[in-house]
Enzyme design. Sequence first.
Site, PDB file in Angstrom:
ATOM      1  N   GLY A 274      -8.520  -3.240  -6.609  1.00 18.34           N
ATOM      2  CA  GLY A 274      -7.427  -2.317  -6.318  1.00 18.34           C
ATOM      3  C   GLY A 274      -6.611  -1.990  -7.546  1.00 18.34           C
ATOM      4  O   GLY A 274      -6.494  -0.843  -7.944  1.00 18.34           O
ATOM      5  N   PHE A 275      -5.976  -3.010  -8.150  1.00 17.81           N
ATOM      6  CA  PHE A 275      -5.245  -2.887  -9.420  1.00 17.81           C
ATOM      7  C   PHE A 275      -4.067  -1.916  -9.341  1.00 17.81           C
ATOM      8  O   PHE A 275      -3.580  -1.438 -10.363  1.00 17.81           O
ATOM      9  CB  PHE A 275      -6.189  -2.471 -10.553  1.00 17.81           C
ATOM     10  CG  PHE A 275      -7.445  -3.290 -10.602  1.00 17.81           C
ATOM     11  CD1 PHE A 275      -7.408  -4.626 -10.980  1.00 17.81           C
ATOM     12  CD2 PHE A 275      -8.667  -2.749 -10.230  1.00 17.81           C
ATOM     13  CE1 PHE A 275      -8.558  -5.395 -11.004  1.00 17.81           C
ATOM     14  CE2 PHE A 275      -9.820  -3.514 -10.241  1.00 17.81           C
ATOM     15  CZ  PHE A 275      -9.769  -4.839 -10.629  1.00 17.81           C
ATOM     16  N   GLY A 502     -10.305  -9.702  -3.797  1.00 18.11           N
ATOM     17  CA  GLY A 502     -11.290 -10.420  -4.578  1.00 18.11           C
ATOM     18  C   GLY A 502     -10.716 -11.540  -5.399  1.00 18.11           C
ATOM     19  O   GLY A 502     -11.453 -12.238  -6.102  1.00 18.11           O
ATOM     20  N   ILE A 662      -0.860 -23.854 -11.584  1.00 21.33           N
ATOM     21  CA  ILE A 662      -2.111 -23.134 -11.348  1.00 21.33           C
ATOM     22  C   ILE A 662      -2.728 -23.708 -10.079  1.00 21.33           C
ATOM     23  O   ILE A 662      -3.132 -24.871 -10.037  1.00 21.33           O
ATOM     24  CB  ILE A 662      -3.062 -23.260 -12.543  1.00 21.33           C
ATOM     25  CG1 ILE A 662      -2.423 -22.642 -13.789  1.00 21.33           C
ATOM     26  CG2 ILE A 662      -4.397 -22.604 -12.234  1.00 21.33           C
ATOM     27  CD1 ILE A 662      -2.100 -21.161 -13.672  1.00 21.33           C
ATOM     28  N   ASN A 664      -5.475 -22.846  -8.278  1.00 19.29           N
ATOM     29  CA  ASN A 664      -6.926 -23.029  -8.255  1.00 19.29           C
ATOM     30  C   ASN A 664      -7.465 -22.616  -9.620  1.00 19.29           C
ATOM     31  O   ASN A 664      -7.524 -21.421  -9.933  1.00 19.29           O
ATOM     32  CB  ASN A 664      -7.560 -22.180  -7.149  1.00 19.29           C
ATOM     33  CG  ASN A 664      -9.055 -22.388  -7.029  1.00 19.29           C
ATOM     34  OD1 ASN A 664      -9.774 -22.536  -8.007  1.00 19.29           O
ATOM     35  ND2 ASN A 664      -9.552 -22.368  -5.803  1.00 19.29           N
ATOM     36  N   PRO A 665      -7.837 -23.565 -10.468  1.00 19.95           N
ATOM     37  CA  PRO A 665      -8.265 -23.225 -11.830  1.00 19.95           C
ATOM     38  C   PRO A 665      -9.442 -22.251 -11.877  1.00 19.95           C
ATOM     39  O   PRO A 665      -9.523 -21.426 -12.786  1.00 19.95           O
ATOM     40  CB  PRO A 665      -8.644 -24.585 -12.429  1.00 19.95           C
ATOM     41  CG  PRO A 665      -7.841 -25.576 -11.661  1.00 19.95           C
ATOM     42  CD  PRO A 665      -7.771 -25.025 -10.270  1.00 19.95           C
ATOM     43  N   GLN A 671      -9.154 -14.489 -12.742  1.00 19.07           N
ATOM     44  CA  GLN A 671      -8.085 -13.495 -12.819  1.00 19.07           C
ATOM     45  C   GLN A 671      -7.680 -13.214 -14.265  1.00 19.07           C
ATOM     46  O   GLN A 671      -7.539 -12.064 -14.679  1.00 19.07           O
ATOM     47  CB  GLN A 671      -6.868 -13.999 -12.041  1.00 19.07           C
ATOM     48  CG  GLN A 671      -6.993 -13.873 -10.552  1.00 19.07           C
ATOM     49  CD  GLN A 671      -6.494 -12.522 -10.064  1.00 19.07           C
ATOM     50  OE1 GLN A 671      -7.025 -11.479 -10.412  1.00 19.07           O
ATOM     51  NE2 GLN A 671      -5.473 -12.554  -9.257  1.00 19.07           N
ATOM     52  N   GLU A 737      -1.372 -10.072 -13.239  1.00 21.23           N
ATOM     53  CA  GLU A 737      -1.145  -9.022 -14.227  1.00 21.23           C
ATOM     54  C   GLU A 737      -0.813  -9.525 -15.625  1.00 21.23           C
ATOM     55  O   GLU A 737      -0.917  -8.770 -16.588  1.00 21.23           O
ATOM     56  CB  GLU A 737      -0.044  -8.088 -13.716  1.00 21.23           C
ATOM     57  CG  GLU A 737      -0.558  -7.223 -12.585  1.00 21.23           C
ATOM     58  CD  GLU A 737       0.540  -6.651 -11.706  1.00 21.23           C
ATOM     59  OE1 GLU A 737       0.664  -5.416 -11.663  1.00 21.23           O
ATOM     60  OE2 GLU A 737       1.254  -7.431 -11.046  1.00 21.23           O
TER      61      GLU A 737
END
Length: 770
Positions: A274-275, A502, A662, A664-665, A671, A737
């Site tokens: 999406g972004f 995602g 963090i 989930n590494p 990401q 982001e």
Amino acid sequence: MSKVQNVVIGSVRTALRFVPSGWLPGGSPDPLIQRRVEVGRQTSRLDGPDKVRGDVRFAAEIPFEGLLYTALVHSPVTRGRITRVDTKAAEAAPGVALVVTHENMPRLRNPPLMGGLDMTAASGSALPILQDKDIRYNGQVVAAVLADSQERADHAASLIEVEIASQLAKTRFDDAKVSATTPPSILIDKNELSIGNAGRELGRAAHRVDNVYRTPGHNHNALELHTVTAFWEGEHLLVNDTTQAVVPTKLTLAKIFGIEAEKVRVISPFVGGGFGAKGMWDHHVIAVAAARLSGRPVRVTLTRESVYRIVGGRSPTEQRVAIGADAQGRFTAILHTGYSVKPPYASCPEPYTGGTRAAYAARSFEIVQRHLDLDIVPNTFMRAPGEAIGTFALESAIDELAHDMGMDPIALRLLNQPERHPTSGRPFSQHGLRQAFEDGADRFSWGRRVAEPGTLSDGEWRIGIGCAAGSFPYARMPGANIRITLRADGSAVLACSAQDMGMGTSTVQGQHAADRLGLPMEKISFEYGDSAFPASPMAGGSSQTVSIAAAIAAGAEKLAGELVRLAGNDSPLAGLRVGDVRFEDEGLVAVEDPKRWESFVSILTRAGREEFAITAAASAPLEMLKYAMHSSCAVFCELRVSSVTGEVRIDRILGSYDCGTILNPKTATSQFRGGIIMGIGAALTEETDFDERSGRIMNATLADYHVPAHLDVPQIDVIWTGIPDPRAPLGARGIGEIGITGVAAAIANAIFNATGKRVRDLPITLDKLL
């Protein structure tokens, strides 16, 4: 205080009246910061196997009986008025069921613009859709053809004849400067910021840089094309969509079509990227209107070209950055001003000065953005809107200043790190950029860098090393809700309308819920992507994870209280209150007496319940008002530039991040790397070629708009400080982001170190280096 700030603060205060007295940020830290089991593990995405097997259906793959497919006809004229539309040949073509133009389109309300913390609107454009004869930009939809196959719809669309009387259009960036507007606010920040006398300080600074940096427009190119399928069942509307804003899309469609929101259902569980682009656009409205006119389900899947024609992208900018420093290198003045394109019908102000407000301490500041009104497809949000390109200007200027002073660029940045937010004065909730730089420099072997440009070489290749910093603000949206259903077998189902583009939303929230409820991961399931579930905010602004996490925290507290009540007087928990218990070992336990424990199975069995459900809302995001909260990064790049051809080859990039906990590494690394790859595109290849003579985008295809391919992507290393933010749910801040932020500047600075050429206009193409 700006109007927008008043709206934001007002919405937070209003929200306080509707939330439980649960966990409130700014008070005690979230207990899960120190007590974790699943959170922090490298858990693979729960939907990964299904996606690999092809068992997951995206919006364009969902079958409907009697489905009609749609082809759109776009205006080749930028500004004008339709004088004739001939649809007879298209209507007579095989398989065609309906042709929609402004002549038979239902009369509708204009779409409400998304923006700020308003979770009731999703549209990227406020323009009317097929409501009149006026053409407002090149690419505007002038007709839609519906047929029983995509091929037949495409063929019939080619038969439509449209005549348009052209009018004078505003298409030239430089010409529009004379009528530029200065908005009072940029998102939630007051636009015109003046602290001290920056012009005077710059004039008498011992060292200074003062330059103009330009960035082009960028277009969205998510792997999954925008798709919407609309179907009316009486007065009820069902929409399968690719949206990253499930509930706002539902509410927006209800407003446009004048129906009750309860009669609209939007489903969007899987989104292939999406972004920022997958809000609501013209094709949504056309699909819904055509479905009502035809009485059949209607699908619109945009072609890649149509995405360019009607879905906005990043605005081009022209930015002036000037920095003054004293003899030791401490900043005495920071000026960041400039222009971007934002017609009044667009939603995104492209806040390229946002990062500058928070990045460095200085004696004085002058910051202001100005908007240009051009006749274009409305620009919209794109990953790290503002910061992605604003840091290119700011961090290039800092590198220039460091070079002119003969000072290490990392040392200059660390010398000017602020103790508090430099322009608001608020205390940082947690700020570890210094550690991110130190860790990154050590991991990257920054000491290999030679300050004198062009010193390192390997045959025809000149080797350069550069760095940059970046920040992206923490956001937690109001309006996050969750339903937690506890079943008699001891498992739990969580449900909210949130969408997963995602990034692993269901996986990470499953990990969080497991720890919050004291359950093993395999006993947690997470339902999402449906407006029939409790409302949650859109996925945007790197806010979704903490927004849902706050709702789960509130839900867990409410569930604990209800379970203690449900347990009754025969329970080991009898007489305890919600503050006296915590979730542990698949049940509840007294905080002061671990022997007083009862399982969920036991509680529900004694109460004769097959399941027990509660719905809860997150607390208001007061932490955003009390503290300065930013994710930050230090980006390092090593590359080589051919002295023969000017070709740039990136050898390695390291991103060092300070983003709180963090969760989930594995998903976090994905990401970060995805953001870095987008930053490589911004630096070296991506550019929307806009013809200022015609107002037309000339490279509306992936064959001509160059996103990084496999051979463009180097070894990417990612590390983080892992320091929890005590005021955020789970100690976490957004990471979606920050990955792209600072990347373009790090690459540009490495190119200067390799060649001695300072390129201030993106993208950095061969012709700028020869």
